[in-house]
Motif scaffolding. Structure first.
Motif, PDB file in Angstrom:
ATOM      1  N   MET A 266       0.824  -1.208   0.000  1.00  0.00           N
ATOM      2  CA  MET A 266       0.000   0.000   0.000  1.00  0.00           C
ATOM      3  C   MET A 266       0.861   1.262   0.000  1.00  0.00           C
ATOM      4  O   MET A 266       0.577   2.217  -0.726  1.00  0.00           O
ATOM      5  CB  MET A 266      -0.935  -0.012   1.215  1.00  0.00           C
ATOM      6  CG  MET A 266      -2.054  -1.045   1.113  1.00  0.00           C
ATOM      7  SD  MET A 266      -3.346  -0.852   2.369  1.00  0.00           S
ATOM      8  CE  MET A 266      -2.433  -1.291   3.835  1.00  0.00           C
TER       9      MET A 266
ATOM     10  N   TYR B  18       2.618   1.571  -3.430  1.00  0.00           N
ATOM     11  CA  TYR B  18       1.653   1.984  -4.452  1.00  0.00           C
ATOM     12  C   TYR B  18       1.343   3.474  -4.346  1.00  0.00           C
ATOM     13  O   TYR B  18       1.279   4.188  -5.353  1.00  0.00           O
ATOM     14  CB  TYR B  18       0.368   1.171  -4.308  1.00  0.00           C
ATOM     15  CG  TYR B  18      -0.732   1.577  -5.260  1.00  0.00           C
ATOM     16  CD1 TYR B  18      -0.658   1.252  -6.607  1.00  0.00           C
ATOM     17  CD2 TYR B  18      -1.841   2.280  -4.799  1.00  0.00           C
ATOM     18  CE1 TYR B  18      -1.674   1.623  -7.491  1.00  0.00           C
ATOM     19  CE2 TYR B  18      -2.863   2.655  -5.668  1.00  0.00           C
ATOM     20  CZ  TYR B  18      -2.769   2.321  -7.006  1.00  0.00           C
ATOM     21  OH  TYR B  18      -3.770   2.690  -7.872  1.00  0.00           O
TER      22      TYR B  18
ATOM     23  N   ARG C  80       2.258   6.070  -7.335  1.00  0.00           N
ATOM     24  CA  ARG C  80       1.190   6.722  -8.096  1.00  0.00           C
ATOM     25  C   ARG C  80       1.005   8.192  -7.738  1.00  0.00           C
ATOM     26  O   ARG C  80       0.551   8.990  -8.561  1.00  0.00           O
ATOM     27  CB  ARG C  80      -0.137   5.979  -7.878  1.00  0.00           C
ATOM     28  CG  ARG C  80      -0.178   4.601  -8.529  1.00  0.00           C
ATOM     29  CD  ARG C  80       0.007   4.737 -10.034  1.00  0.00           C
ATOM     30  NE  ARG C  80      -0.152   3.471 -10.731  1.00  0.00           N
ATOM     31  CZ  ARG C  80       0.831   2.661 -11.077  1.00  0.00           C
ATOM     32  NH1 ARG C  80       2.074   3.002 -10.782  1.00  0.00           N
ATOM     33  NH2 ARG C  80       0.596   1.535 -11.715  1.00  0.00           N
TER      34      ARG C  80
ATOM     35  N   PHE D  29       5.643  -1.634  -8.908  1.00  0.00           N
ATOM     36  CA  PHE D  29       4.496  -0.778  -9.204  1.00  0.00           C
ATOM     37  C   PHE D  29       4.842   0.271 -10.256  1.00  0.00           C
ATOM     38  O   PHE D  29       3.982   0.658 -11.056  1.00  0.00           O
ATOM     39  CB  PHE D  29       3.991  -0.102  -7.931  1.00  0.00           C
ATOM     40  CG  PHE D  29       3.322  -1.042  -6.975  1.00  0.00           C
ATOM     41  CD1 PHE D  29       2.352  -1.933  -7.413  1.00  0.00           C
ATOM     42  CD2 PHE D  29       3.656  -1.052  -5.636  1.00  0.00           C
ATOM     43  CE1 PHE D  29       1.739  -2.817  -6.540  1.00  0.00           C
ATOM     44  CE2 PHE D  29       3.043  -1.924  -4.750  1.00  0.00           C
ATOM     45  CZ  PHE D  29       2.091  -2.803  -5.201  1.00  0.00           C
TER      46      PHE D  29
ATOM     47  N   ASP E 206      -4.701   1.973 -13.934  1.00  0.00           N
ATOM     48  CA  ASP E 206      -5.450   2.696 -12.904  1.00  0.00           C
ATOM     49  C   ASP E 206      -6.509   3.590 -13.531  1.00  0.00           C
ATOM     50  O   ASP E 206      -7.648   3.665 -13.038  1.00  0.00           O
ATOM     51  CB  ASP E 206      -4.496   3.554 -12.066  1.00  0.00           C
ATOM     52  CG  ASP E 206      -3.370   2.740 -11.462  1.00  0.00           C
ATOM     53  OD1 ASP E 206      -3.464   2.386 -10.279  1.00  0.00           O
ATOM     54  OD2 ASP E 206      -2.395   2.462 -12.178  1.00  0.00           O
TER      55      ASP E 206
ATOM     56  N   TRP F 198      -9.669   4.391  -5.879  1.00  0.00           N
ATOM     57  CA  TRP F 198      -8.230   4.130  -5.912  1.00  0.00           C
ATOM     58  C   TRP F 198      -7.907   2.828  -5.191  1.00  0.00           C
ATOM     59  O   TRP F 198      -7.096   2.032  -5.665  1.00  0.00           O
ATOM     60  CB  TRP F 198      -7.472   5.295  -5.270  1.00  0.00           C
ATOM     61  CG  TRP F 198      -7.357   6.493  -6.140  1.00  0.00           C
ATOM     62  CD1 TRP F 198      -7.962   7.701  -5.961  1.00  0.00           C
ATOM     63  CD2 TRP F 198      -6.597   6.609  -7.352  1.00  0.00           C
ATOM     64  NE1 TRP F 198      -7.628   8.560  -6.975  1.00  0.00           N
ATOM     65  CE2 TRP F 198      -6.787   7.917  -7.846  1.00  0.00           C
ATOM     66  CE3 TRP F 198      -5.776   5.736  -8.062  1.00  0.00           C
ATOM     67  CZ2 TRP F 198      -6.191   8.370  -9.012  1.00  0.00           C
ATOM     68  CZ3 TRP F 198      -5.173   6.180  -9.222  1.00  0.00           C
ATOM     69  CH2 TRP F 198      -5.387   7.482  -9.694  1.00  0.00           C
ATOM     70  N   PHE F 199      -8.545   2.623  -4.037  1.00  0.00           N
ATOM     71  CA  PHE F 199      -8.291   1.398  -3.293  1.00  0.00           C
ATOM     72  C   PHE F 199      -8.836   0.182  -4.037  1.00  0.00           C
ATOM     73  O   PHE F 199      -8.226  -0.890  -4.032  1.00  0.00           O
ATOM     74  CB  PHE F 199      -8.931   1.478  -1.903  1.00  0.00           C
ATOM     75  CG  PHE F 199      -8.581   0.321  -1.005  1.00  0.00           C
ATOM     76  CD1 PHE F 199      -7.319   0.218  -0.438  1.00  0.00           C
ATOM     77  CD2 PHE F 199      -9.519  -0.665  -0.736  1.00  0.00           C
ATOM     78  CE1 PHE F 199      -6.999  -0.857   0.383  1.00  0.00           C
ATOM     79  CE2 PHE F 199      -9.212  -1.734   0.081  1.00  0.00           C
ATOM     80  CZ  PHE F 199      -7.947  -1.829   0.649  1.00  0.00           C
TER      81      PHE F 199
ATOM     82  N   SER G  45      -9.134  -0.152  -7.344  1.00  0.00           N
ATOM     83  CA  SER G  45      -8.235  -0.472  -8.463  1.00  0.00           C
ATOM     84  C   SER G  45      -6.949  -1.112  -7.966  1.00  0.00           C
ATOM     85  O   SER G  45      -6.370  -1.979  -8.635  1.00  0.00           O
ATOM     86  CB  SER G  45      -7.921   0.802  -9.256  1.00  0.00           C
ATOM     87  OG  SER G  45      -7.199   1.727  -8.458  1.00  0.00           O
ATOM     88  N   PHE G  46      -6.509  -0.700  -6.777  1.00  0.00           N
ATOM     89  CA  PHE G  46      -5.311  -1.301  -6.186  1.00  0.00           C
ATOM     90  C   PHE G  46      -5.540  -2.777  -5.869  1.00  0.00           C
ATOM     91  O   PHE G  46      -4.697  -3.631  -6.176  1.00  0.00           O
ATOM     92  CB  PHE G  46      -4.934  -0.535  -4.917  1.00  0.00           C
ATOM     93  CG  PHE G  46      -3.870  -1.196  -4.083  1.00  0.00           C
ATOM     94  CD1 PHE G  46      -2.558  -1.255  -4.522  1.00  0.00           C
ATOM     95  CD2 PHE G  46      -4.182  -1.746  -2.851  1.00  0.00           C
ATOM     96  CE1 PHE G  46      -1.579  -1.864  -3.758  1.00  0.00           C
ATOM     97  CE2 PHE G  46      -3.208  -2.356  -2.077  1.00  0.00           C
ATOM     98  CZ  PHE G  46      -1.911  -2.411  -2.532  1.00  0.00           C
TER      99      PHE G  46
ATOM    100  N   ILE H  82      -4.206  -3.832  -9.672  1.00  0.00           N
ATOM    101  CA  ILE H  82      -2.762  -3.705  -9.524  1.00  0.00           C
ATOM    102  C   ILE H  82      -2.151  -4.906  -8.795  1.00  0.00           C
ATOM    103  O   ILE H  82      -1.128  -5.444  -9.231  1.00  0.00           O
ATOM    104  CB  ILE H  82      -2.401  -2.401  -8.791  1.00  0.00           C
ATOM    105  CG1 ILE H  82      -3.009  -1.203  -9.536  1.00  0.00           C
ATOM    106  CG2 ILE H  82      -0.888  -2.257  -8.684  1.00  0.00           C
ATOM    107  CD1 ILE H  82      -2.554  -1.090 -10.972  1.00  0.00           C
TER     108      ILE H  82
END
Length: 295
Positions: free
Chosen positions: A110, A113, A117, A181, A189, A199-200, A202-203, A207
Motif C-alpha cells: 500500500m 503503491y 502513483r 508498481f 489505474d 483508488w483502493f 483499483s489497487f 494492480i
C-alpha cells in the motif's frame, strides 16, 4: 594499395569463424566450471550438515570428522524431538514469520503503491527515510526495541515478535515493491477509475493481481528475514514464544554439545524456506525481471 584476392578472403573467413567459435566455447566452459566451483563452495557446508544429521549420534562427534556416514540413521532426528520441544519452537517461528510476512507485504504494498502513483516531495523524503531505517544496524536498536516491548507488557508473546518483525520488514518491502508498481502502466489505474473503481478498489482488483510476481518475491525475502532472526527472538522470548533459532542454540551448553541433534534441527529448520521457495520460484524469477525495467 594492393587488394587481397577475393579467393583468399573467402578461404580465410571459415577459419576465422571457426577460431571465434572455439574461443567462445572455451570461455563458456571456463565460466561453467567457475560457476560450479562457487556453487559447490556454497553448498559444501550444507551437504556436510545434511550428511552429519544422518550419521549415528556417536559418529557425529568423532575426531577427525568424516564426510560420509558409515551407515544412514535417523537417530539424531529422534534425539532432537526427545531433547527439546523443538516442534513448539518451529510452530512459534512459523506463526511469527508468517503473520509478519503477511502484514509487511500488505503495508509495504500500500505504501509503495501510494508513493509510485502519487509522487511528491513528501513521498520522496519518506522513501529516503525508509532507506535510512534499513541502513541502521539491528544491534543498535535491539535494546530500545526491548524496552518498548517491555513497557507494553508484551515480552514472551507472539504479538511482540510479529510487531517487531513487521516494523523492521515494512521499509524493506516498500523499497522492493516500488519498482514493481512503477513498471505497471498507469493506464491500468485510469481504466479502472473510468469503470467506477476507487483508488483502493483499483489497487486491490487490478494492480495487486498484475503485481503477483512482485508480491511473491517480497514475501519470500521478508519471510526469510523473520524466519532466520535470532537477536530479537533471544531478547524478547523466554519460554512461550521461543522460536526455532533460539531453540537450536540450546543444544550448545557450557558443558556439552549435542552436535547430532543440532544438525538435525538445522536441516529441519531450513526445509520450510526451501519448500516455500520451490513453490514460488517462478514468481520470484518473473518478479525480479518485472521490477528491473520501467516502461
Amino acid at each position: 594499395m594492393a587488394h587481397m584476392p577475393i579467393k583468399e578472403t573467402i578461404v580465410e573467413k571459415p577459419a576465422m569463424f571457426a577460431n571465434l567459435y572455439f574461443k567462445h566455447k572455451i570461455w563458456t566452459l571456463i565460466i561453467l566450471l567457475v560457476t560450479c566451483l562457487l556453487a559447490l563452495l556454497f553448498l559444501g557446508p550444507y551437504i556436510y550438515l545434511l550428511l552429519t544429521s544422518l550419521k549415528p549420534s556417536a559418529e557425529a562427534v568423532t575426531a577427525p570428522p568424516s564426510l560420509w556416514p558409515s551407515k544412514f540413521s535417523l537417530e539424531n532426528y529422534k534425539n532432537m524431538l526427545n531433547t527439546l520441544p523443538i516442534g513448539k519452537y518451529f510452530l512459534n517461528s512459523l506463526t511469527t514469520a508468517g503473520a509478519s510476512t503477511i502484514l509487511s507485504v500488505l503495508f509495504g504494498a500500500m505504501a509503495a503503491y501510494g508513493i509510485s502513483r502519487f509522487s511528491s516531495i513528501t513521498g520522496n523524503y519518506f522513501l529516503l527515510f525508509t532507506l535510512v531505517i534499513r541502513m541502521v544496524p539491528m544491534i543498535s536498536i535491539a535494546i530500545p526495541m526491548y524496552m518498548i516491548i517491555k513497557s507494553m507488557g508484551l515480552i514472551d508473546t507472539h504479538f511482540a515478535l510479529i510487531l517487531v518483525y513487521t516494523s523492521l520488514n515494512v521499509p524493506f518491502a516498500i523499497w522492493l515493491m516500488i519498482g514493481f508498481f512503477d513498471s505497471v502502466p498507469k493506464e491500468f489505474d485510469e481504466a479502472a477509475r473510468v469503470d467506477g473503481c476507487s483508488w483502493f478498489g483499483s489497487f486491490i482488483r487490478i494492480i495487486l493481481p498484475v503485481s503477483l510476481p512482485g508480491l511473491a518475491t517480497t514475501a519470500i525475502f521478508t519471510f526469510m528475514l523473520a524466519w532466520n532472526d535470532f537477536l530479537f527472538s533471544l531478547l524478547m522470548t523466554s519460554t512461550k514464544a521461543k522460536t526455532a533459532t533460539v531453540g537450536i542454540s540450546e543444544f550448545l551448553t557450557a558443558y556439552n554439545l549435542d552436535l547430532g541433534p543440532m544438525t538435525a534441527a538445522a536441516i529441519s529448520f531450513s526445509l520450510p524456506v526451501m519448500i516455500f521457495s520451490f513453490f514460488v520460484q517462478r514468481y520470484i524469477v518473473s518478479g525480479m525481471t518485472l521490477g528491473a525495467v520501467k516502461e
